[in-house]
Design a protein around this motif. Structure first.
Motif: not given
Lengths: 212, 212
Positions: A60-66, A121-124, A126-135
């Motif tokens: 999990i890349d938390f910098f990407k989530i932030v 786009n990745e956030f919107e 919601r396919k990757t782990n990072e995007a699901i956690i962020a959402a």
């Protein structure tokens, strides 16, 4: 001499001022002031830092989530904030936000524009782990904020508990702990009269969160 | 069941609401609304993402910079925001902010408390590359925001250009490019009547920024 690339970044920094004027449905502790999307984005970025140790995985890349959480609402400068529970406004949301992303991130130098559009786009999607956690974090914060800032029995959109569950239960795909928190704040919201207590509804969702 | 550790994090998340009520000296594009420290923190965190490629070194931890910028003003929940140019208020600043850091970060589980206090101390001490870059961005943003949001000739504290230079020129130790931007916005500020044009003062500072 300030380079063309830097000048574009400054234009973008100036453009960001506008997100401080985009109000959400929820309130702040300031009497009668609504929360804006800039301060909401700050709040959830810190929440990501707090929950980093809930996800003990080097994948999990938390910098990407932030990064996602910091920029995810910038499109609202053009598209406005549409309440999750306002179905009519949300029908046209995708198109106008995509147009907004092109214009606003398009102020940036190409490399940074591409980076931010990809993150958005990745956030919107919601396919990757990072995007699901962020959402999930983006959806958990308003549940907490609403309980803390709203007056008792404030429910102008007549939001039902079942609808809140429907919109929020994907959080369990990111983390059972975050979902426990969400459920607790939905229950407090019901007790405060912020949601109509129509059901004890809780449907099962398939687990589409990758194994960590 | 929500664990004690998670409960502490929720208390902290709720506490963060208060930073949205701490107003700074500068304004927003909303008519007559001052910028608060939460939205300011969001703004500078994104600026850090934009300037990441100005510092082509693997030695710089930009995630740490973003973390510092997100949390650096949380102490203002207790200590309040004190304008950089108000010398009297700033005399007592260090003590009350340290007390505030202990109380507010003390709401968190020990590990997270220690992490945030260490980040906050590192930022305040401005000794590491990350802290100097973070402080530079934190000091650049209000120069830009002020020019964009203030009315012409708004200078209630009679701030002189020489004083702005004195407070801001450490930025050159982080990046000559960021300092060029700062100087440009100070000059625009003078033209707008936001600072008194008392001098063309620009003293040399020693370069205490580590070689990268």
């Amino acid at each position: 001499m300030i380079s063309k690339e830097l000048k574009k970044k400054i234009d973008f920094i100036i453009e960001l001022e506008k997100l401080k004027t985009i109000n959400r449905e929820n309130y702040t502790l300031d009497k009668n002031r609504k929360e804006n999307s800039a301060e909401h984005s700050w709040h959830i970025a810190i929440m990501a830092l707090l929950f980093e140790d809930e996800f003990q995985s080097t994948k999990i890349d938390f910098f990407k989530i932030v990064k996602m959480l910091l920029i995810h609402d910038i499109v609202e400068i053009d598209a406005g904030d549409t309440c999750l529970y306002n179905e009519n406004l949300n029908k046209n949301k995708s198109y106008s936000e995509t147009t907004a992303a092109q214009r606003i991130f398009g102020l940036l130098p190409k490399e940074k524009k591409d980076e931010f559009i990809n993150l958005w786009n990745e956030f919107e999607n919601r396919k990757t782990n990072e995007a699901i956690i962020a959402a999930s974090i983006d959806n958990l914060q308003p549940l907490i904020n609403h309980v803390v800032t709203a007056k008792d029995n404030y429910n102008p959109l007549n939001i039902k508990k079942s609808k809140v569950f429907e919109k929020k239960e994907f959080i369990k795909n990111a983390s059972e702990n975050l979902w426990q928190i969400a459920k607790q704040f939905i229950d407090i919201g019901v007790k405060k009269g912020l949601y109509i207590n129509d059901t004890t509804y809780e449907k099962n969702t398939s687990d589409n969160f990758e194994q960590m």
